[in-house]
Design an enzyme around this catalytic site. Structure first.
Site, PDB file in Angstrom:
ATOM      1  N   TRP A 339       0.836  -1.206   0.000  1.00  7.35           N
ATOM      2  CA  TRP A 339       0.000   0.000   0.000  1.00  7.35           C
ATOM      3  C   TRP A 339       0.867   1.251   0.000  1.00  7.35           C
ATOM      4  O   TRP A 339       0.530   2.251  -0.641  1.00  7.35           O
ATOM      5  CB  TRP A 339      -0.900   0.009   1.233  1.00  7.35           C
ATOM      6  CG  TRP A 339      -1.732   1.247   1.375  1.00  7.35           C
ATOM      7  CD1 TRP A 339      -2.955   1.491   0.812  1.00  7.35           C
ATOM      8  CD2 TRP A 339      -1.401   2.435   2.113  1.00  7.35           C
ATOM      9  NE1 TRP A 339      -3.400   2.743   1.160  1.00  7.35           N
ATOM     10  CE2 TRP A 339      -2.468   3.342   1.952  1.00  7.35           C
ATOM     11  CE3 TRP A 339      -0.311   2.812   2.892  1.00  7.35           C
ATOM     12  CZ2 TRP A 339      -2.464   4.605   2.548  1.00  7.35           C
ATOM     13  CZ3 TRP A 339      -0.310   4.076   3.486  1.00  7.35           C
ATOM     14  CH2 TRP A 339      -1.381   4.950   3.310  1.00  7.35           C
ATOM     15  N   HIS A 340       2.002   1.188   0.699  1.00  9.18           N
ATOM     16  CA  HIS A 340       2.864   2.363   0.787  1.00  9.18           C
ATOM     17  C   HIS A 340       3.550   2.681  -0.536  1.00  9.18           C
ATOM     18  O   HIS A 340       3.897   3.843  -0.781  1.00  9.18           O
ATOM     19  CB  HIS A 340       3.926   2.159   1.878  1.00  9.18           C
ATOM     20  CG  HIS A 340       3.422   2.402   3.261  1.00  9.18           C
ATOM     21  ND1 HIS A 340       2.889   1.407   4.052  1.00  9.18           N
ATOM     22  CD2 HIS A 340       3.334   3.539   3.994  1.00  9.18           C
ATOM     23  CE1 HIS A 340       2.514   1.920   5.215  1.00  9.18           C
ATOM     24  NE2 HIS A 340       2.773   3.216   5.209  1.00  9.18           N
ATOM     25  N   GLY A 341       3.775   1.695  -1.371  1.00  4.71           N
ATOM     26  CA  GLY A 341       4.430   1.998  -2.635  1.00  4.71           C
ATOM     27  C   GLY A 341       4.668   0.768  -3.480  1.00  4.71           C
ATOM     28  O   GLY A 341       4.705  -0.361  -2.977  1.00  4.71           O
ATOM     29  N   PHE A 544       2.799   8.506  -1.069  1.00  5.13           N
ATOM     30  CA  PHE A 544       2.027   7.271  -0.920  1.00  5.13           C
ATOM     31  C   PHE A 544       0.575   7.472  -1.329  1.00  5.13           C
ATOM     32  O   PHE A 544      -0.170   6.523  -1.367  1.00  5.13           O
ATOM     33  CB  PHE A 544       2.099   6.777   0.525  1.00  5.13           C
ATOM     34  CG  PHE A 544       3.522   6.633   1.029  1.00  5.13           C
ATOM     35  CD1 PHE A 544       4.466   6.016   0.251  1.00  5.13           C
ATOM     36  CD2 PHE A 544       3.888   7.137   2.263  1.00  5.13           C
ATOM     37  CE1 PHE A 544       5.767   5.896   0.699  1.00  5.13           C
ATOM     38  CE2 PHE A 544       5.188   7.014   2.722  1.00  5.13           C
ATOM     39  CZ  PHE A 544       6.134   6.392   1.942  1.00  5.13           C
TER      40      PHE A 544
END
Length: 544
Positions: A339-341, A544
């Site tokens: 989800w962060h990257g 993000f």
């Protein structure tokens, strides 16, 4: 538009503030429309073309929510499920296309040994946040835990500028009662005073602390990416500097978001609560990005755990542990990392934290059964230090551009590239052991690969001061413990004594006094002067 920029502070914010309360005197509906339109302008300042994407996402999800609610009323379970599935797939497809297309196609080509030219896909700012926010909305509608309001309030719910770009993740049922309350569109001097103070404190963290640590961390991680073998101190200074940069940067944004919201009498969820004071990784994730942790717990971890629990019941203890703890935790944190990257480094970050959580749960259960360290005064300190070091190690993956660069730094942190000391040490201590683990001790200076603009004394001093602030001073929630500054406080209707700082810091508890007004004014003036000397930097969580 950045919170730490002149256009935001001196143009956007005053105009939005004045317009909201002028219109609020006549109609809360007009004020909501004004604030929603202002938030769209805030988003358009970055890239006008993606305003259409944001509006399209809002209109689609609002329509899906209405159809789902009609299905709930009509008890059309199958239709409701199909609409919910359509909404989830559409939102994830939108997020997946913009954020993960290049990553997955590039990884596939790399696996086959084929060259790949990235597609010209620009990642819309804040897409992870506004997508997850709306996913929660349609799921809550299907469960009957909330109802949709007017389109203007729903527009404001998604686009409200303090949380739009980097959170916190909010729930429909948290915000709609506040938007529906006409009193929130009347001036409230206490909320304005508290909001301005919190905003200034967060701005100071960003300008004076976070950005300075970035100037130390960036060249070290760049050197690691280029393949340089970092020395022991270089690796640790880089890892610690980024750990503190991320802490103060994210803390600053979270506080500024809360402060800005209070200017409009709106309370956002608390998103940051001194995570480096945590005594376990379980505690860490209850303090770090709290709205994301709550979101993942409700909408991902719990359903996954229930599903696997059914498969593990009645089996051996080892298999049951794997199904009820190991697999759900690792799967959840791999998703959190992704989800962060779109990078293998984020997957590694999530995997490492998943392993941390598994070990933490097993250790906690064992410690409870054996009744270990129940009255120890040393154990909490050691537990806090161990948790912090584990976080520092994992954040190397979070910052590095590639797995290779991350391993380069982590290896050096354990002495894999040797130890370099100041040249004078060779003459002061001629009998000094000239081996460090399996590597030699050399005397090429503390940072032989780095040419910092600042002195070694400055670097050491700022690291010490940063850690003293992290562990020694109260956070903004403690400073404002007399007042309700977040949605969590709404249910308490009183003081939460657990959030109070130690008695020694009681003078730091905020009150509406001339002392705090003068302090905030002087600090704000110093920040504005400092901002004139450099280009404002984006918050780390903007990516993000």
């Amino acid at each position: 538009m950045l919170f730490n920029s002149y256009p935001f502070i001196f143009i956007f914010l005053p105009v939005t503030f004045v317009g909201t309360y002028l219109l609020g005197r006549f109609s809360s509906g007009w004020a909501i429309c004004w604030l929603g339109c202002a938030s769209l302008i805030f988003y358009a300042y970055w890239n006008l073309q993606f305003v259409t994407l944001l509006l399209g996402s809002i209109i689609f999800n609002y329509s899906i929510a209405q159809w789902i609610r009609q299905s709930v009323i009509a008890a059309a379970t199958k239709r409701k499920s199909m609409l919910l599935l359509l909404g989830i797939i559409a939102n994830l497809a939108l997020l997946g296309y913009f954020k993960y297309t290049n990553f997955f196609i590039g990884s596939f080509h790399e696996l086959l040994g084929m060259p790949f030219t990235p597609l010209g896909i620009i990642l819309p700012l804040g897409i992870s946040f506004f997508t997850f926010t709306q996913l929660a909305f349609i799921v809550d509608i299907s469960l009957g835990s909330t109802i949709e309001g007017s389109f203007s309030r729903d527009l404001l719910f998604v686009t409200f500028f303090p949380h739009l770009i980097a959170g916190p993740l909010i729930h429909h049922k948290q915000m709609m009662p506040q938007f529906s309350n006409s009193d929130n569109f009347r001036l409230n001097s206490i909320n304005i005073s508290i909001g301005l103070t919190i905003f200034v404190l967060g701005l100071a963290k960003k300008v004076f602390i976070a950005d300075n640590f970035g100037e130390i961390a960036d060249p070290i991680f760049t050197a690691a990416q280029s393949g340089k073998n970092l020395q022991f101190f270089e690796a640790w200074v880089g890892a610690l500097s980024y750990t503190l940069q991320l802490y103060f940067d994210f803390s600053a944004y979270s506080e500024m978001a809360i402060g800005l919201s209070l200017l409009f009498n709106i309370r956002l969820p608390l998103n940051f609560n001194s995570p480096y004071k945590a005594q376990s990784m379980i505690d860490f994730w209850q303090r770090w990005h709290m709205s994301l942790t709550k979101y993942i717990w409700e909408y991902l971890y719990t359903p996954i755990t229930v599903s696997f629990m059914r498969k593990g019941l009645g089996r051996t203890t080892l298999i049951e542990t794997a199904y009820t703890l190991v697999i759900p935790t690792l799967l959840t944190f791999v998703i959190i990392g992704l989800w962060h990257g779109a990078n293998w480094t984020y997957i590694a970050f999530g995997t490492v934290h998943g392993l941390y959580l598994v070990v933490n749960h097993l250790w906690r259960n064992y410690k409870k059964r054996q009744r270990l360290f129940q009255r120890s005064r040393v154990y909490p300190l050691l537990a806090c230090l161990l948790t912090y070091c584990a976080a520092v190690f994992a954040f190397v993956f979070f910052r590095a551009d590639t797995i290779t660069a991350a391993i380069n730094i982590q290896s050096s942190m354990f002495g894999g590239s040797g130890l370099s000391l100041p040249a004078k040490f060779q003459y002061l201590f001629p009998d000094l052991v000239t081996h460090f683990g399996a590597r030699e001790v050399v005397f090429d200076g503390v940072f032989p690969n780095m040419l910092f603009k600042m002195s070694n004394v400055y670097i050491a001093s700022i690291l010490i001061i940063g850690h003293c602030v992290v562990w020694g001073l109260p956070n903004v929630n403690q400073i404002m413990c007399r007042y309700q500054i977040s949605t969590q406080d709404l249910a308490l209707r009183g003081l939460d004594n657990r959030s109070r700082p130690a008695k020694f810091f009681s003078p730091l508890i905020w009150k509406a006094t001339p002392y705090w007004a003068i302090f905030s004014g002087v600090l704000f003036f110093a920040i504005i002067l400092a901002m004139s000397t450099y280009k404002p930097s984006a918050f780390l969580y903007y990516q993000f």
